[in-house]
Design a protein around this motif. Structure first.
Motif, PDB file in Angstrom:
ATOM      1  N   LEU A 201       0.831  -1.201   0.000  1.00 31.38           N
ATOM      2  CA  LEU A 201       0.000   0.000   0.000  1.00 31.38           C
ATOM      3  C   LEU A 201       0.873   1.261   0.000  1.00 31.38           C
ATOM      4  CD1 LEU A 201      -2.820   1.264   0.148  1.00 31.38           C
ATOM      5  CD2 LEU A 201      -2.678   1.089   2.649  1.00 31.38           C
ATOM      6  N   LYS A 202       1.980   1.216   0.730  1.00 32.33           N
ATOM      7  CA  LYS A 202       2.892   2.363   0.769  1.00 32.33           C
ATOM      8  C   LYS A 202       3.405   2.687  -0.635  1.00 32.33           C
ATOM      9  CE  LYS A 202       5.935   2.401   4.058  1.00 32.33           C
ATOM     10  NZ  LYS A 202       7.151   2.056   4.843  1.00 32.33           N
ATOM     11  N   ASN A 203       3.843   1.667  -1.364  1.00 30.86           N
ATOM     12  CA  ASN A 203       4.346   1.897  -2.727  1.00 30.86           C
ATOM     13  C   ASN A 203       3.235   2.392  -3.651  1.00 30.86           C
ATOM     14  OD1 ASN A 203       7.003   1.142  -2.177  1.00 30.86           O
ATOM     15  ND2 ASN A 203       6.564  -1.022  -2.466  1.00 30.86           N
ATOM     16  N   TYR A 204       2.027   1.854  -3.451  1.00 33.81           N
ATOM     17  CA  TYR A 204       0.889   2.272  -4.267  1.00 33.81           C
ATOM     18  C   TYR A 204       0.610   3.765  -4.066  1.00 33.81           C
ATOM     19  CZ  TYR A 204      -3.885   2.410  -6.156  1.00 33.81           C
ATOM     20  OH  TYR A 204      -4.992   2.731  -6.880  1.00 33.81           O
ATOM     21  N   LEU A 205       0.584   4.207  -2.816  1.00 35.12           N
ATOM     22  CA  LEU A 205       0.270   5.600  -2.516  1.00 35.12           C
ATOM     23  C   LEU A 205       1.406   6.540  -2.918  1.00 35.12           C
ATOM     24  CD1 LEU A 205      -1.552   5.309   0.936  1.00 35.12           C
ATOM     25  CD2 LEU A 205      -2.570   5.612  -1.327  1.00 35.12           C
ATOM     26  N   LYS A 206       2.639   6.075  -2.789  1.00 37.22           N
ATOM     27  CA  LYS A 206       3.780   6.889  -3.213  1.00 37.22           C
ATOM     28  C   LYS A 206       3.666   7.250  -4.691  1.00 37.22           C
ATOM     29  CE  LYS A 206       7.712   5.676  -0.244  1.00 37.22           C
ATOM     30  NZ  LYS A 206       8.991   4.927  -0.225  1.00 37.22           N
ATOM     31  N   ASN A 207       3.216   6.274  -5.486  1.00 39.68           N
ATOM     32  CA  ASN A 207       3.137   6.455  -6.938  1.00 39.68           C
ATOM     33  C   ASN A 207       1.755   6.883  -7.411  1.00 39.68           C
ATOM     34  OD1 ASN A 207       5.874   5.545  -7.418  1.00 39.68           O
ATOM     35  ND2 ASN A 207       5.163   3.504  -6.884  1.00 39.68           N
ATOM     36  N   TYR A 208       0.861   7.194  -6.469  1.00 41.03           N
ATOM     37  CA  TYR A 208      -0.514   7.556  -6.823  1.00 41.03           C
ATOM     38  C   TYR A 208      -0.527   8.947  -7.445  1.00 41.03           C
ATOM     39  CZ  TYR A 208      -5.615   7.729  -6.279  1.00 41.03           C
ATOM     40  OH  TYR A 208      -6.966   7.796  -6.516  1.00 41.03           O
ATOM     41  N   GLU A 209      -1.034   9.060  -8.660  1.00 44.56           N
ATOM     42  CA  GLU A 209      -0.971  10.321  -9.399  1.00 44.56           C
ATOM     43  C   GLU A 209      -1.996  11.333  -8.902  1.00 44.56           C
ATOM     44  OE1 GLU A 209      -1.415   9.401 -13.509  1.00 44.56           O
ATOM     45  OE2 GLU A 209       0.516   8.360 -13.657  1.00 44.56           O
ATOM     46  N   ASN A 210      -3.119  10.839  -8.416  1.00 46.97           N
ATOM     47  CA  ASN A 210      -4.182  11.741  -7.974  1.00 46.97           C
ATOM     48  C   ASN A 210      -3.985  12.145  -6.520  1.00 46.97           C
ATOM     49  OD1 ASN A 210      -5.472  11.620 -10.490  1.00 46.97           O
ATOM     50  ND2 ASN A 210      -6.503   9.716  -9.939  1.00 46.97           N
ATOM     51  N   ALA A 211      -4.935  12.908  -5.999  1.00 42.70           N
ATOM     52  CA  ALA A 211      -4.850  13.385  -4.618  1.00 42.70           C
ATOM     53  C   ALA A 211      -5.463  12.380  -3.652  1.00 42.70           C
ATOM     54  CB  ALA A 211      -5.561  14.723  -4.486  1.00 42.70           C
ATOM     55  N   PHE A 212      -4.983  12.410  -2.410  1.00 43.23           N
ATOM     56  CA  PHE A 212      -5.633  11.621  -1.362  1.00 43.23           C
ATOM     57  C   PHE A 212      -5.511  12.334  -0.021  1.00 43.23           C
ATOM     58  CE2 PHE A 212      -1.382   9.463  -1.477  1.00 43.23           C
ATOM     59  CZ  PHE A 212      -0.978   9.673  -0.169  1.00 43.23           C
ATOM     60  N   ILE A 213      -6.432  11.979   0.886  1.00 39.29           N
ATOM     61  CA  ILE A 213      -6.369  12.432   2.285  1.00 39.29           C
ATOM     62  C   ILE A 213      -6.281  11.184   3.142  1.00 39.29           C
ATOM     63  CG2 ILE A 213      -7.521  13.725   4.119  1.00 39.29           C
ATOM     64  CD1 ILE A 213      -9.069  15.239   1.980  1.00 39.29           C
ATOM     65  N   LEU A 214      -5.298  11.138   4.022  1.00 38.18           N
ATOM     66  CA  LEU A 214      -4.976   9.931   4.790  1.00 38.18           C
ATOM     67  C   LEU A 214      -4.970  10.228   6.282  1.00 38.18           C
ATOM     68  CD1 LEU A 214      -3.685   7.015   5.126  1.00 38.18           C
ATOM     69  CD2 LEU A 214      -1.476   8.135   4.786  1.00 38.18           C
ATOM     70  N   ILE A 215      -5.714   9.429   7.036  1.00 37.59           N
ATOM     71  CA  ILE A 215      -5.597   9.421   8.499  1.00 37.59           C
ATOM     72  C   ILE A 215      -4.823   8.168   8.879  1.00 37.59           C
ATOM     73  CG2 ILE A 215      -6.837   9.235  10.702  1.00 37.59           C
ATOM     74  CD1 ILE A 215      -9.230  10.580   9.353  1.00 37.59           C
ATOM     75  N   SER A 216      -3.752   8.328   9.639  1.00 37.98           N
ATOM     76  CA  SER A 216      -2.999   7.155  10.086  1.00 37.98           C
ATOM     77  C   SER A 216      -2.174   7.512  11.321  1.00 37.98           C
ATOM     78  CB  SER A 216      -2.063   6.653   8.978  1.00 37.98           C
ATOM     79  OG  SER A 216      -1.313   5.534   9.422  1.00 37.98           O
ATOM     80  N   HIS A 217      -2.162   6.585  12.285  1.00 34.86           N
ATOM     81  CA  HIS A 217      -1.299   6.739  13.453  1.00 34.86           C
ATOM     82  C   HIS A 217       0.002   5.968  13.281  1.00 34.86           C
ATOM     83  CE1 HIS A 217      -5.193   7.844  15.560  1.00 34.86           C
ATOM     84  NE2 HIS A 217      -4.408   8.877  15.742  1.00 34.86           N
ATOM     85  N   ASP A 218       0.186   5.329  12.115  1.00 37.51           N
ATOM     86  CA  ASP A 218       1.454   4.699  11.778  1.00 37.51           C
ATOM     87  C   ASP A 218       2.331   5.784  11.170  1.00 37.51           C
ATOM     88  OD1 ASP A 218       3.586   3.302  10.669  1.00 37.51           O
ATOM     89  OD2 ASP A 218       2.364   1.591  10.050  1.00 37.51           O
ATOM     90  N   LEU A 219       3.132   6.429  12.017  1.00 38.46           N
ATOM     91  CA  LEU A 219       3.823   7.646  11.596  1.00 38.46           C
ATOM     92  C   LEU A 219       4.885   7.376  10.536  1.00 38.46           C
ATOM     93  CD1 LEU A 219       4.159   9.560  14.979  1.00 38.46           C
ATOM     94  CD2 LEU A 219       2.323   9.604  13.299  1.00 38.46           C
TER      95      LEU A 219
END
Length: 515
Positions: A201-219
């Motif tokens: 998932l980390k690699n997917y989001l790193k390369n995600y071309e569009n925008a996202f808003i993420l809530i996470s306590h995994d800093l």
């Protein structure tokens, strides 16, 4: 260009102001991290911008023709649907497009040339959308994402009503990624994911071309994938450019400057008030005293954020158990089918063990089999003497009771003062203590479940994903409590940085998997 614009947003709950006159914007390509302590309003903000909740005041405007995908940690799946059915629902809008194309083709023999040209033009646009969203590769794409999240191992024809909360979360996340929305809204997506799936998932989001808003306590995860931080500190929302580390650096500098300015202002206020008090009665100095009094009235006072209650966790040690806690012989775990090969092992008194392995390998099944909640498929589990087992389950259905009543049911002999004190010690405010459990955030519910364990002596703690939903301050306190606890600990956790400093051994269930 702003994809989402929020202006003068205000919202309260149960008399508490959550947001007041808040502004927010989401720009093309921004990867936003929404951070803040448990209960500050992060999930509420997601619900407001997705129209799940109606704001009391303010305006929320999305750009035209923007598709939004929202991963809600509390979403429910419909009984009777298989995992495959749910994943395939990601393409519902595309099936509708295909049906529209087929209907146009059927009508073409009965329409004018002008109408036919219009239909062909529309068909071309719809066909491009089908191609862009991999419509003709549906099965391949479903299998690809299902494998990436370990869903295939659950059985794609399995009824979703049989799944655990963690498994449901993985399926909702997989469905969301298959939909390929223009904007992703992700609320704690790494909860219940193991390290392998978090990396994917980390690699997917790193390369995600569009925008996202993420809530996470995994800093660590958050820091790797975002380029903008919005800090939720009720009732404000503050924007910081950069990753989480940069936010912390700037935030701490700003806080230090604010505290210095506050001290200087307090000194100035004291000086002016003293002058007014000494000189307002004297005719000769009354004018100067009034002038300073007006200055005091007009002064814009600096306010420091009140201290939030900090959790304090300390596990009570029970009586001394026998040398061996669990002795397992030829143990095979599972439900209808085995999840493991035959296992033989002994857990000694005082050991702290982390249990790891991919999702679906049987971590929760193993601990349920060890403590006697689940019968093994074969083999045996022998318990030592004098065991007092404290079990933290990774999920519970939130009740309709208040926090006070929920804890009182667990400890009926305690006074209301003792119950309130125990909950406050875990970092819950008076309002949260008096609220019904189901309205609390995931982190607040986790603190309540921990509170149930903290007020009774145990000589073995079995903790199944206790860090899920907890903010960093609570996780640090939990780590300290586990480290100081003299008893035996079995810990299921996907956060390596959390468990590695605490445990004596790591048991990797992949070695015994029969998948």
């Amino acid at each position: 260009m702003s994809i989402l614009t929020v202006e003068k947003l205000s919202h309260s709950f149960g008399g508490n102001i959550i947001f007041e006159d808040v502004s927010f914007r989401l720009l093309k390509g921004e990867h936003i991290g929404l951070v803040g302590a448990n209960g500050e309003g992060k999930s509420t903000f997601m619900k407001l911008i997705t129209n799940t909740l109606k704001p009391e005041e303010g305006k929320i405007v999305w750009s035209n023709k923007v598709s939004v995908g929202y991963l809600d940690q509390h979403a429910v799946l419909e009984k009777g649907k298989s995992i495959y059915d749910v994943l395939k629902m990601a393409y519902d809008s595309l099936f509708e497009l295909e049906a529209k194309i087929m209907k146009y083709y059927e009508q073409m023999g009965e329409v004018s040339e002008e109408e036919m040209n219009r239909m062909l033009e529309e068909i071309g646009v719809m066909q491009e959308m089908l191609d862009h969203h991999d419509f003709y590769l549906i099965d391949a794409k479903i299998n690809e994402v299902a494998n990436a999240f370990g869903i295939s191992d659950l059985g794609l024809q399995r009824d979703v009503s049989e799944l655990s909360g963690g498994q449901r979360t993985r399926i909702l996340l997989a469905k969301l990624l298959l939909e390929k929305p223009d904007i992703l809204l992700l609320d704690e997506p790494t909860n219940y994911l193991d390290e392998q799936h978090i990396d994917w998932l980390k690699n997917y989001l790193k390369n995600y071309e569009n925008a996202f808003i993420l809530i996470s306590h995994d800093l660590g995860f958050l820091n790797d994938v975002v380029n903008v931080i919005y800090h939720v500190e009720a009732p404000k929302l503050t924007r910081y450019t950069g990753d989480y580390n940069e936010f912390r650096r700037v935030y701490e500098i700003n806080q230090a400057q604010l505290e210095k300015a506050y001290i200087r202002q307090e000194q100035e206020i004291a000086r002016l008030e003293d002058f007014v008090a000494r000189n307002k009665a004297r005719v000769a100095t009354r004018g100067m005293a009034n002038s300073r009094a007006k200055k005091l009235e007009k002064m814009e006072r600096i306010e420091l954020k009140g201290e939030k209650p900090k959790p304090t966790f300390q596990f009570m040690m029970g009586k001394t158990p026998s040398k061996y806690i669990f002795t397992c012989q030829d143990l095979v775990i599972g439900y209808e089918k085995p999840l493991s090969k035959s296992m033989n092992f002994v857990l000694e008194k005082g050991k702290k063990i982390a249990i790891t392995g991919a999702n679906g390998v049987g971590k929760s099944t193993l601990i349920k089999s060890l403590i006697g909640q689940l019968e093994p498929l074969s083999g045996s589990v022998e318990h030592g003497e004098n065991l007092q087992i404290g079990y933290y389950t990774q999920e519970e259905t939130p009740s309709n009771k208040t926090c006070i009543d929920e804890l009182w049911d667990e400890y009926p002999s305690k006074t209301q003062y003792e119950i309130r004190s125990a909950l406050a010690k875990c970092g819950l405010t008076t309002d949260q203590i008096e609220s019904k459990v189901f309205v609390l955030s995931g982190g607040q519910q986790a603190k309540l479940r921990l509170c149930k364990l903290l007020n009774r002596p145990y000589n073995i703690l079995v903790l199944d994903e206790p860090t899920n939903h907890l903010d960093q301050e609570a996780k640090d306190e939990l780590a300290k409590a586990i480290k100081e606890y003299p008893g035996t600990v079995l810990l299921v956790c996907h956060e390596r940085d959390f468990y590695q400093p605490l445990v004596d051994e790591v048991w990797d269930l992949e070695e015994y998997s029969c998948r």
